[in-house]
Scaffold this motif. Structure first.
Motif, PDB file in Angstrom:
ATOM      1  N   ALA A 169      -1.627  -2.916  -0.854  1.00  0.00           N
ATOM      2  CA  ALA A 169      -0.209  -2.537  -0.836  1.00  0.00           C
ATOM      3  C   ALA A 169       0.209  -2.063   0.549  1.00  0.00           C
ATOM      4  CB  ALA A 169       0.051  -1.445  -1.871  1.00  0.00           C
ATOM      5  N   THR A 170      -0.656  -1.306   1.206  1.00  0.00           N
ATOM      6  CA  THR A 170      -0.341  -0.808   2.549  1.00  0.00           C
ATOM      7  C   THR A 170      -0.253  -1.955   3.547  1.00  0.00           C
ATOM      8  OG1 THR A 170      -1.488   1.267   2.061  1.00  0.00           O
ATOM      9  CG2 THR A 170      -1.070   0.769   4.377  1.00  0.00           C
ATOM     10  N   LEU A 171      -1.195  -2.890   3.471  1.00  0.00           N
ATOM     11  CA  LEU A 171      -1.203  -4.022   4.399  1.00  0.00           C
ATOM     12  C   LEU A 171      -0.023  -4.959   4.158  1.00  0.00           C
ATOM     13  CD1 LEU A 171      -5.020  -4.857   4.367  1.00  0.00           C
ATOM     14  CD2 LEU A 171      -3.738  -3.725   6.190  1.00  0.00           C
ATOM     15  N   SER A 172       0.467  -5.017   2.930  1.00  0.00           N
ATOM     16  CA  SER A 172       1.567  -5.921   2.590  1.00  0.00           C
ATOM     17  C   SER A 172       2.934  -5.330   2.901  1.00  0.00           C
ATOM     18  CB  SER A 172       1.508  -6.287   1.101  1.00  0.00           C
ATOM     19  OG  SER A 172       0.273  -6.884   0.770  1.00  0.00           O
ATOM     20  N   ALA A 173       2.992  -4.022   3.093  1.00  0.00           N
ATOM     21  CA  ALA A 173       4.282  -3.353   3.275  1.00  0.00           C
ATOM     22  C   ALA A 173       4.849  -3.626   4.666  1.00  0.00           C
ATOM     23  CB  ALA A 173       4.126  -1.852   3.053  1.00  0.00           C
ATOM     24  N   ASP A 174       6.125  -3.971   4.720  1.00  0.00           N
ATOM     25  CA  ASP A 174       6.771  -4.251   6.006  1.00  0.00           C
ATOM     26  C   ASP A 174       7.095  -2.982   6.787  1.00  0.00           C
ATOM     27  OD1 ASP A 174       6.712  -6.981   5.506  1.00  0.00           O
ATOM     28  OD2 ASP A 174       8.662  -6.960   4.491  1.00  0.00           O
ATOM     29  N   ASP A 175       7.239  -1.868   6.083  1.00  0.00           N
ATOM     30  CA  ASP A 175       7.676  -0.641   6.749  1.00  0.00           C
ATOM     31  C   ASP A 175       6.517   0.272   7.149  1.00  0.00           C
ATOM     32  OD1 ASP A 175       6.981  -0.125   4.162  1.00  0.00           O
ATOM     33  OD2 ASP A 175       8.620   1.278   3.750  1.00  0.00           O
ATOM     34  N   VAL A 176       5.286  -0.223   7.036  1.00  0.00           N
ATOM     35  CA  VAL A 176       4.126   0.579   7.438  1.00  0.00           C
ATOM     36  C   VAL A 176       3.755   0.218   8.874  1.00  0.00           C
ATOM     37  CG1 VAL A 176       1.686   1.049   6.999  1.00  0.00           C
ATOM     38  CG2 VAL A 176       3.269   0.755   5.084  1.00  0.00           C
ATOM     39  N   PRO A 177       3.648   1.200   9.767  1.00  0.00           N
ATOM     40  CA  PRO A 177       3.341   0.898  11.170  1.00  0.00           C
ATOM     41  C   PRO A 177       1.921   0.368  11.353  1.00  0.00           C
ATOM     42  CG  PRO A 177       3.350   3.269  10.802  1.00  0.00           C
ATOM     43  CD  PRO A 177       3.854   2.644   9.538  1.00  0.00           C
ATOM     44  N   ALA A 178       1.722  -0.321  12.477  1.00  0.00           N
ATOM     45  CA  ALA A 178       0.432  -0.957  12.750  1.00  0.00           C
ATOM     46  C   ALA A 178      -0.699   0.056  12.837  1.00  0.00           C
ATOM     47  CB  ALA A 178       0.517  -1.762  14.045  1.00  0.00           C
ATOM     48  N   ASP A 179      -0.418   1.254  13.379  1.00  0.00           N
ATOM     49  CA  ASP A 179      -1.503   2.225  13.528  1.00  0.00           C
ATOM     50  C   ASP A 179      -1.977   2.760  12.180  1.00  0.00           C
ATOM     51  OD1 ASP A 179       0.746   3.655  12.964  1.00  0.00           O
ATOM     52  OD2 ASP A 179       0.514   5.132  14.561  1.00  0.00           O
ATOM     53  N   THR A 180      -1.194   2.540  11.137  1.00  0.00           N
ATOM     54  CA  THR A 180      -1.639   2.881   9.781  1.00  0.00           C
ATOM     55  C   THR A 180      -2.392   1.716   9.152  1.00  0.00           C
ATOM     56  OG1 THR A 180       0.261   4.355   9.498  1.00  0.00           O
ATOM     57  CG2 THR A 180      -0.866   3.633   7.494  1.00  0.00           C
ATOM     58  N   LYS A 181      -1.980   0.508   9.483  1.00  0.00           N
ATOM     59  CA  LYS A 181      -2.631  -0.666   8.902  1.00  0.00           C
ATOM     60  C   LYS A 181      -4.028  -0.908   9.473  1.00  0.00           C
ATOM     61  CE  LYS A 181       1.523  -3.194   7.543  1.00  0.00           C
ATOM     62  NZ  LYS A 181       2.265  -4.471   7.570  1.00  0.00           N
ATOM     63  N   LEU A 182      -4.235  -0.547  10.720  1.00  0.00           N
ATOM     64  CA  LEU A 182      -5.538  -0.822  11.335  1.00  0.00           C
ATOM     65  C   LEU A 182      -6.688  -0.108  10.624  1.00  0.00           C
ATOM     66  CD1 LEU A 182      -4.614  -0.915  15.140  1.00  0.00           C
ATOM     67  CD2 LEU A 182      -5.189  -2.834  13.636  1.00  0.00           C
ATOM     68  N   PRO A 183      -6.572   1.179  10.273  1.00  0.00           N
ATOM     69  CA  PRO A 183      -7.649   1.805   9.495  1.00  0.00           C
ATOM     70  C   PRO A 183      -7.838   1.150   8.127  1.00  0.00           C
ATOM     71  CG  PRO A 183      -6.230   3.481  10.458  1.00  0.00           C
ATOM     72  CD  PRO A 183      -5.546   2.170  10.664  1.00  0.00           C
ATOM     73  N   CYS A 184      -6.747   0.680   7.530  1.00  0.00           N
ATOM     74  CA  CYS A 184      -6.862  -0.016   6.242  1.00  0.00           C
ATOM     75  C   CYS A 184      -7.625  -1.330   6.403  1.00  0.00           C
ATOM     76  CB  CYS A 184      -5.472  -0.283   5.663  1.00  0.00           C
ATOM     77  SG  CYS A 184      -4.594   1.199   5.141  1.00  0.00           S
ATOM     78  N   LEU A 185      -7.378  -2.017   7.504  1.00  0.00           N
ATOM     79  CA  LEU A 185      -8.118  -3.250   7.778  1.00  0.00           C
ATOM     80  C   LEU A 185      -9.603  -2.959   7.977  1.00  0.00           C
ATOM     81  CD1 LEU A 185      -5.584  -5.022  10.164  1.00  0.00           C
ATOM     82  CD2 LEU A 185      -6.404  -5.918   7.979  1.00  0.00           C
ATOM     83  N   ALA A 186      -9.905  -1.858   8.659  1.00  0.00           N
ATOM     84  CA  ALA A 186     -11.308  -1.488   8.866  1.00  0.00           C
ATOM     85  C   ALA A 186     -11.991  -1.200   7.531  1.00  0.00           C
ATOM     86  CB  ALA A 186     -11.392  -0.273   9.787  1.00  0.00           C
ATOM     87  N   ALA A 187     -11.287  -0.496   6.644  1.00  0.00           N
ATOM     88  CA  ALA A 187     -11.857  -0.196   5.327  1.00  0.00           C
ATOM     89  C   ALA A 187     -12.046  -1.476   4.513  1.00  0.00           C
ATOM     90  CB  ALA A 187     -10.946   0.777   4.577  1.00  0.00           C
ATOM     91  N   LEU A 188     -11.072  -2.374   4.597  1.00  0.00           N
ATOM     92  CA  LEU A 188     -11.169  -3.634   3.857  1.00  0.00           C
ATOM     93  C   LEU A 188     -12.312  -4.491   4.389  1.00  0.00           C
ATOM     94  CD1 LEU A 188      -9.793  -5.220   1.586  1.00  0.00           C
ATOM     95  CD2 LEU A 188      -8.360  -6.305   3.327  1.00  0.00           C
TER      96      LEU A 188
END
Length: 234
Positions: free
Chosen positions: A8-27
């Motif tokens: 959900a975080t990675l799919s959200a348009d309003d989430v900044p990149a610096d929040t998505k990068l840790p999610c990508l690392a976890a994934l």
């Protein structure tokens, strides 16, 4: 609960990149463990990752995870094949010459899609994959060049097979597969090779024109100016 939150975080348009990068690392940590791969794929992660392929901040991480899923899971590969966004996004990422890693990952994924589905090969051909692959084979990193050359060979062989199997209206007895027509078969192969070579030559000339058009001519202009300011010898 972690996977739905990550997707959900990675799919959200309003989430900044610096929040998505840790999610990508976890994934990525989850996707490298075989016991979690099916859960990752079934969570919708493939589509979420494909949506990030053209985000230059997150693209390398997203492409890397997609590569892991394609390499370790038939389900991951199938999810990519079935996602309509995959061919166009990967073709565009493949021609980013500013990031060798992105280009290498994208070219690998294009290999995966091209190898697995004739329908996807046809779709990618319509999107301009041959010219994109030629560009990578000329201007890409060594690894990307090798991968692009391999996929180009597949397209070439498929084109030859298609033309041999159905070369349009034919006269009676004229076929590449006739038992008594060794010379006819050779002539057919030569014709196909000529057609493919002409197509590749045209694409290469177009790519080279694009590459040379971006060359900085400042030094040349300075050299001309410097030369013209000097008096000619007697």
């Amino acid at each position: 609960m972690l996977l739905p939150f990550l997707v959900a975080t990675l799919s959200a348009d309003d989430v900044p990149a610096d929040t998505k990068l840790p999610c990508l690392a976890a994934l990525r940590n989850l996707s490298t463990k075989l016991e979690h791969v099916w859960d990752v794929v079934s969570s919708g992660a493939v589509h979420a990752l494909l949506s990030l392929v053209l985000d230059k901040t997150a693209s390398e991480a997203a492409l890397s995870i997609l590569g892991e899923l394609a390499a370790t899971s038939a389900a991951g590969k199938k999810a990519m094949e079935e996602d309509e966004a995959a061919p166009r996004a990967l073709l565009e990422a493949m021609t980013w010459h500013g990031s060798a890693r992105c280009q290498e990952h994208a070219t690998y994924l294009v290999m995966v899609l091209a190898h697995g589905s004739r329908a996807l090969r046809r779709q990618m051909r319509q999107l301009g994959v041959v010219q994109a692959l030629l560009e990578v084979s000329l201007l890409g990193s060594p690894l990307a060049q090798r991968r692009a050359a391999k996929v180009l060979q597949w397209f070439k062989e498929e084109g030859q097979s298609r033309i041999r199997a159905h070369s349009g209206p034919r006269m009676d007895g004229a076929s590449c597969h006739d038992g008594g027509g060794g010379q006819d078969a050779k002539d057919c192969r030569d014709t196909v090779d000529k057609i493919v070579k002409q197509s590749l030559d045209r694409n290469m000339k177009s790519i080279l024109r694009r590459a040379t058009a971006s060359v900085d001519l400042t030094n040349v202009k300075l050299l001309v100016a410097s030369s013209s300011s000097k008096s000619l010898p007697c």
